[in-house]
Design a protein around this motif. Structure first.
Motif, short mmCIF file in Angstrom:
data_model
loop_
_atom_site.label_atom_id
_atom_site.label_comp_id
_atom_site.label_asym_id
_atom_site.label_seq_id
_atom_site.Cartn_x
_atom_site.Cartn_y
_atom_site.Cartn_z
N UNK A 27 0.84 -1.18 0.00
CA UNK A 27 0.00 0.00 0.00
C UNK A 27 0.88 1.24 0.00
N UNK A 28 0.59 2.16 -0.90
CA UNK A 28 1.38 3.39 -1.03
C UNK A 28 0.44 4.59 -0.97
N UNK A 29 0.82 5.58 -0.17
CA UNK A 29 0.11 6.85 -0.17
C UNK A 29 1.10 7.95 -0.53
N UNK A 30 0.61 8.94 -1.26
CA UNK A 30 1.41 10.11 -1.61
C UNK A 30 0.58 11.35 -1.36
N UNK A 31 1.17 12.32 -0.70
CA UNK A 31 0.47 13.57 -0.40
C UNK A 31 0.28 14.36 -1.69
N UNK A 32 -0.97 14.70 -1.97
CA UNK A 32 -1.32 15.57 -3.09
C UNK A 32 -1.42 17.01 -2.58
N UNK A 33 -2.05 17.13 -1.40
CA UNK A 33 -2.29 18.46 -0.82
C UNK A 33 -2.39 18.34 0.69
N UNK A 44 -4.69 12.55 -0.41
CA UNK A 44 -3.68 11.56 -0.76
C UNK A 44 -4.02 10.83 -2.04
N UNK A 45 -3.01 10.47 -2.79
CA UNK A 45 -3.12 9.47 -3.84
C UNK A 45 -2.87 8.13 -3.16
N UNK A 46 -3.67 7.11 -3.49
CA UNK A 46 -3.54 5.81 -2.84
C UNK A 46 -3.45 4.70 -3.89
N UNK A 47 -2.58 3.73 -3.61
CA UNK A 47 -2.41 2.59 -4.52
C UNK A 47 -2.12 1.34 -3.69
N UNK A 48 -2.68 0.22 -4.12
CA UNK A 48 -2.29 -1.08 -3.58
C UNK A 48 -1.84 -1.92 -4.78
N UNK A 49 -0.62 -2.42 -4.69
CA UNK A 49 -0.03 -3.19 -5.79
C UNK A 49 0.32 -4.58 -5.32
N UNK A 50 0.04 -5.57 -6.17
CA UNK A 50 0.44 -6.95 -5.87
C UNK A 50 1.92 -7.12 -6.17
N UNK A 51 2.51 -8.19 -5.63
CA UNK A 51 3.94 -8.44 -5.81
C UNK A 51 4.34 -8.60 -7.27
N UNK A 52 3.39 -8.98 -8.15
CA UNK A 52 3.72 -9.13 -9.57
C UNK A 52 3.65 -7.80 -10.32
N UNK A 60 0.99 -5.82 -10.52
CA UNK A 60 -0.38 -5.49 -10.90
C UNK A 60 -0.99 -4.54 -9.87
N UNK A 61 -1.60 -3.47 -10.35
CA UNK A 61 -2.30 -2.54 -9.46
C UNK A 61 -3.65 -3.16 -9.10
N UNK A 62 -3.85 -3.44 -7.84
CA UNK A 62 -5.11 -4.02 -7.36
C UNK A 62 -6.13 -2.94 -7.05
N UNK A 63 -5.65 -1.77 -6.60
CA UNK A 63 -6.54 -0.67 -6.19
C UNK A 63 -5.81 0.64 -6.44
N UNK A 64 -6.57 1.64 -6.86
CA UNK A 64 -6.00 2.99 -6.95
C UNK A 64 -7.11 4.00 -6.71
N UNK A 65 -6.71 5.17 -6.27
CA UNK A 65 -7.69 6.22 -6.02
C UNK A 65 -7.12 7.32 -5.16
N UNK A 66 -8.02 7.97 -4.45
CA UNK A 66 -7.64 9.07 -3.58
C UNK A 66 -8.33 8.94 -2.23
N UNK A 67 -7.79 9.64 -1.26
CA UNK A 67 -8.41 9.68 0.07
C UNK A 67 -8.14 11.04 0.70
N UNK A 68 -9.03 11.42 1.60
CA UNK A 68 -8.87 12.64 2.38
C UNK A 68 -8.83 12.22 3.84
N UNK A 69 -7.84 12.74 4.57
CA UNK A 69 -7.65 12.37 5.99
C UNK A 69 -7.65 13.61 6.87
#
Length: 140
Positions: free
Chosen positions: A99-105, A115-123, A125-134
């Motif tokens: 799981x990776x998060x990157x600050x957008x603002x 945040x930009x959010x991504x979950x990537x499998x070991x191969x 492949x992007x399993x999930x992508x999107x944004x979140x506000x915290x």
């Protein structure tokens, strides 16, 4: 005085966590939520689906992002206000995910981070992508 209890994150700042997903995760998630979808338990049903085998619940996939946000960036005291996630590929027991998060603002007036959010499998492949506000609350 800063509105940020842990120091204001900067755009471009990133954090990640990696973990192996297991069949036990499915059991624990089911105990917590009651989600007994056959795609998570019934090998015959899962084999006949477009996925071809058992997959984990989406909450297990997104759970790694909870850990990154709460533990790393923005860090302790952080909670999700909003999430906009697209599931791109399934995750199966035995796969390692990152799981990776990157600050957008990061707002200056309130401890709110986009945040930009991504979950990537070991191969890769992007399993999930999107944004979140915290929102990050002071603790203590």
């Amino acid at each position: 005085m800063s509105a940020w209890p842990n120091g204001r994150p900067e755009p471009g700042q990133r954090a990640s966590r990696t973990r192996m997903v297991t069949a036990r995760d499915i059991e624990l998630f089911t105990e917590m939520t009651g989600d007994r979808n056959p795609l998570h338990y019934d090998e015959d049903a899962a084999r006949g689906s477009r996925f071809g085998e058992i997959i984990v619940q989406g909450g297990i996939t997104t759970g790694i992002l909870n850990a990154v946000v709460a533990e790393d960036l923005p860090g302790p005291g952080s909670v999700f206000l909003e999430a906009n996630w697209q599931f791109r590929a399934p995750v199966r027991p035995g796969e390692e995910i990152t799981g990776i998060v990157e600050v957008i603002e990061a707002r200056e007036d309130k401890p709110i981070t986009r945040l930009s959010t991504t979950v990537t499998r070991q191969d890769g492949t992007v399993a999930l992508e999107g944004t979140a506000v915290c929102y990050t609350s002071p603790l203590g």
